[in-house]
Design a protein around this motif. Sequence first.
Motif, mmCIF file in Angstrom:
data_model
loop_
_atom_site.group_PDB
_atom_site.id
_atom_site.type_symbol
_atom_site.label_atom_id
_atom_site.label_comp_id
_atom_site.label_asym_id
_atom_site.label_seq_id
_atom_site.Cartn_x
_atom_site.Cartn_y
_atom_site.Cartn_z
ATOM 1 N N ARG A 34 -19.242 -9.890 6.477
ATOM 2 C CA ARG A 34 -19.695 -10.508 7.722
ATOM 3 C C ARG A 34 -18.563 -11.011 8.583
ATOM 4 O O ARG A 34 -18.592 -10.899 9.811
ATOM 5 N N PHE A 35 -17.544 -11.594 7.958
ATOM 6 C CA PHE A 35 -16.521 -12.293 8.728
ATOM 7 C C PHE A 35 -15.098 -11.822 8.454
ATOM 8 O O PHE A 35 -14.191 -12.086 9.222
ATOM 9 N N GLY A 36 -14.850 -11.098 7.383
ATOM 10 C CA GLY A 36 -13.500 -10.665 7.057
ATOM 11 C C GLY A 36 -13.102 -9.432 7.841
ATOM 12 O O GLY A 36 -13.923 -8.762 8.450
ATOM 13 N N SER A 37 -11.810 -9.102 7.846
ATOM 14 C CA SER A 37 -11.333 -7.914 8.544
ATOM 15 C C SER A 37 -11.742 -6.677 7.768
ATOM 16 O O SER A 37 -11.797 -6.676 6.538
ATOM 17 N N ALA A 38 -12.051 -5.594 8.508
ATOM 18 C CA ALA A 38 -12.495 -4.350 7.878
ATOM 19 C C ALA A 38 -11.325 -3.674 7.177
ATOM 20 O O ALA A 38 -10.178 -3.806 7.603
ATOM 21 N N PRO A 39 -11.573 -2.939 6.106
ATOM 22 C CA PRO A 39 -10.502 -2.216 5.407
ATOM 23 C C PRO A 39 -9.773 -1.278 6.369
ATOM 24 O O PRO A 39 -10.413 -0.573 7.152
ATOM 25 N N ASP A 40 -8.464 -1.285 6.302
ATOM 26 C CA ASP A 40 -7.677 -0.502 7.258
ATOM 27 C C ASP A 40 -6.388 -0.029 6.600
ATOM 28 O O ASP A 40 -5.844 -0.697 5.723
ATOM 29 N N TYR A 41 -5.912 1.138 7.030
ATOM 30 C CA TYR A 41 -4.602 1.603 6.582
ATOM 31 C C TYR A 41 -3.529 0.920 7.424
ATOM 32 O O TYR A 41 -3.816 0.364 8.489
ATOM 33 N N ALA A 42 -2.292 1.005 6.961
ATOM 34 C CA ALA A 42 -1.159 0.469 7.734
ATOM 35 C C ALA A 42 -0.259 1.627 8.123
ATOM 36 O O ALA A 42 -0.100 2.597 7.384
ATOM 37 N N GLY A 43 0.297 1.551 9.311
ATOM 38 C CA GLY A 43 1.262 2.564 9.725
ATOM 39 C C GLY A 43 0.655 3.708 10.508
ATOM 40 O O GLY A 43 -0.520 3.700 10.888
ATOM 41 N N ASP A 44 1.487 4.740 10.741
ATOM 42 C CA ASP A 44 1.106 5.856 11.602
ATOM 43 C C ASP A 44 0.567 7.062 10.851
ATOM 44 O O ASP A 44 0.252 8.087 11.456
ATOM 45 N N GLY A 45 0.498 6.977 9.529
ATOM 46 C CA GLY A 45 -0.053 8.074 8.754
ATOM 47 C C GLY A 45 0.925 9.222 8.582
ATOM 48 O O GLY A 45 2.088 9.146 8.984
ATOM 49 N N SER A 46 0.446 10.332 8.018
ATOM 50 C CA SER A 46 1.302 11.493 7.770
ATOM 51 C C SER A 46 0.475 12.770 7.792
ATOM 52 O O SER A 46 -0.757 12.737 7.689
ATOM 53 N N GLY A 47 1.164 13.902 7.906
ATOM 54 C CA GLY A 47 0.480 15.191 7.938
ATOM 55 C C GLY A 47 -0.216 15.423 9.261
ATOM 56 O O GLY A 47 0.026 14.719 10.251
ATOM 57 N N GLN A 48 -1.089 16.421 9.305
ATOM 58 C CA GLN A 48 -1.835 16.741 10.517
ATOM 59 C C GLN A 48 -3.299 17.016 10.186
ATOM 60 O O GLN A 48 -3.609 17.651 9.186
ATOM 61 N N VAL A 49 -4.173 16.507 11.033
ATOM 62 C CA VAL A 49 -5.610 16.725 10.875
ATOM 63 C C VAL A 49 -6.201 17.037 12.248
ATOM 64 O O VAL A 49 -5.966 16.299 13.210
ATOM 65 N N THR A 50 -6.922 18.138 12.365
ATOM 66 C CA THR A 50 -7.592 18.472 13.617
ATOM 67 C C THR A 50 -8.981 17.853 13.610
ATOM 68 O O THR A 50 -9.771 18.082 12.685
ATOM 69 N N ALA B 252 -10.689 18.213 21.231
ATOM 70 C CA ALA B 252 -10.033 18.362 19.930
ATOM 71 C C ALA B 252 -8.756 17.537 19.923
ATOM 72 O O ALA B 252 -8.000 17.528 20.897
ATOM 73 N N TYR B 253 -8.508 16.840 18.817
ATOM 74 C CA TYR B 253 -7.344 15.964 18.700
ATOM 75 C C TYR B 253 -6.559 16.315 17.443
ATOM 76 O O TYR B 253 -7.139 16.630 16.402
ATOM 77 N N LEU B 254 -5.250 16.235 17.553
ATOM 78 C CA LEU B 254 -4.383 16.454 16.401
ATOM 79 C C LEU B 254 -3.903 15.090 15.925
ATOM 80 O O LEU B 254 -3.047 14.460 16.559
ATOM 81 N N LEU B 255 -4.468 14.612 14.818
ATOM 82 C CA LEU B 255 -4.162 13.274 14.301
ATOM 83 C C LEU B 255 -3.484 13.390 12.936
ATOM 84 O O LEU B 255 -3.108 14.478 12.505
ATOM 85 N N ARG B 256 -3.328 12.246 12.265
ATOM 86 C CA ARG B 256 -2.683 12.231 10.944
ATOM 87 C C ARG B 256 -3.573 11.511 9.939
ATOM 88 O O ARG B 256 -4.398 10.682 10.323
ATOM 89 N N LYS B 257 -3.373 11.786 8.668
ATOM 90 C CA LYS B 257 -4.142 11.119 7.628
ATOM 91 C C LYS B 257 -3.552 9.751 7.314
ATOM 92 O O LYS B 257 -2.340 9.556 7.403
ATOM 93 N N GLY B 258 -4.443 8.813 6.941
ATOM 94 C CA GLY B 258 -4.003 7.487 6.543
ATOM 95 C C GLY B 258 -3.413 6.673 7.671
ATOM 96 O O GLY B 258 -2.473 5.907 7.467
#
Length: 372
Positions: free
Chosen positions: A47-63, A108-114
């Motif tokens: 209800r009140f805590g921060s949602a689980p999240d990764y840190a940083g810019d990630g790695s690899g490529q994901v379409t 379409a977007y080219l993003l990264r994992k994590g």
Amino acid sequence: ARGDRKGRGGGKGKKRRSGCACLVVVAVFGGGLAGVGYFGYHYYQNRFGSAPDYAGDGSGQVTVEIGKGAGGYEIGQKLKALGVVKSVDAFVSAQQENPQGKRIQAGAYLLRKGMSAASAVELMLDPKSQNNVVVAPGNRNATVYASIDKQLGLSKGTTSGVAKKDYKSLGLPSWANSNKDIKDPLEGFLWPATYPAAKGMKPESVLKGMVKQASSNYAAMGLAEKAKSLKLADPLQVVTVASLVEAEGKTHDDYRKMAEVVYNRLKSTNTETNQLLQFDSTFNYLKGQSNIHISESEINSNKDPYNTYTQRGLPPGPIGNPGVDALKATLNPTSDGWMYFVATDGHSKTEFAKTNADFEKLKEKFNDSSGN
């Protein structure tokens, strides 16, 4: 249970509570507290805590392909499923906190994992991550095919080959490709818009999206019924006229007059040009060029079905992909008697004439402006 049994069992002796029983009570009570604490903690976090999240810019490529009208929650679900962000709530929160967050559009977007959710939002707002193909009104298919090859990282001619080989399975309406002389069955059916196209996607899936949009829009416009009222053979001829209007005109006013020129020249009563359209755009299409200076000897010696200087009536099919404006003008032409037109400045200014005498005057203006 209410403590009202103290008068019963009147013996003097009282049973002692065993130490073992006390320990059980304490253990149960303690376990209860632990359970309450565990669930309470997670309830608070949810209800009140921060949602689980990764840190940083990630790695690899994901379409990642985002559909039209998708909101933050739907986008977050897709990103989480692909391993881009850790939770949907983290993405939704990051999008809301970013002042430009609501500008994320379909494509379409080219993003990264994590990636951290904030990083994912920022990258999706960066044009460099957006992998799309834009079909502009009037674009020929050859131009669109080349753009798809480039975006998908394919060798030159790949998409053109797919279109030629698999056009029947790409969703064309039943009235398409009705002429054996058509050079490209998909010409006129790649609807002008922006489409997702990123590495990893198949050219046929990109083409299907374009054809689907064209089929849907043509159906909504009622081209089958409109063809009859315009005295055209079928909806394909409506699209063909619109493609000519798009190629030759510059403004909406031009488009409507241009459409009238086409219809007037197609009439059996036309003794001015004897049903010859005489459009440079059709000759340029068959030659795969865009040239305003074409010699009469070159154009008159070519007997290709798309050469409207030597062949009467409309070309076999569209010569490009018309936009909405050209289509609307095609369905609502002027009725002023226009028979001729000339781009008198050789580029952007088109003037119209009703008689051959006036047409000759416009040709003189064109020659003067081009130095001929």
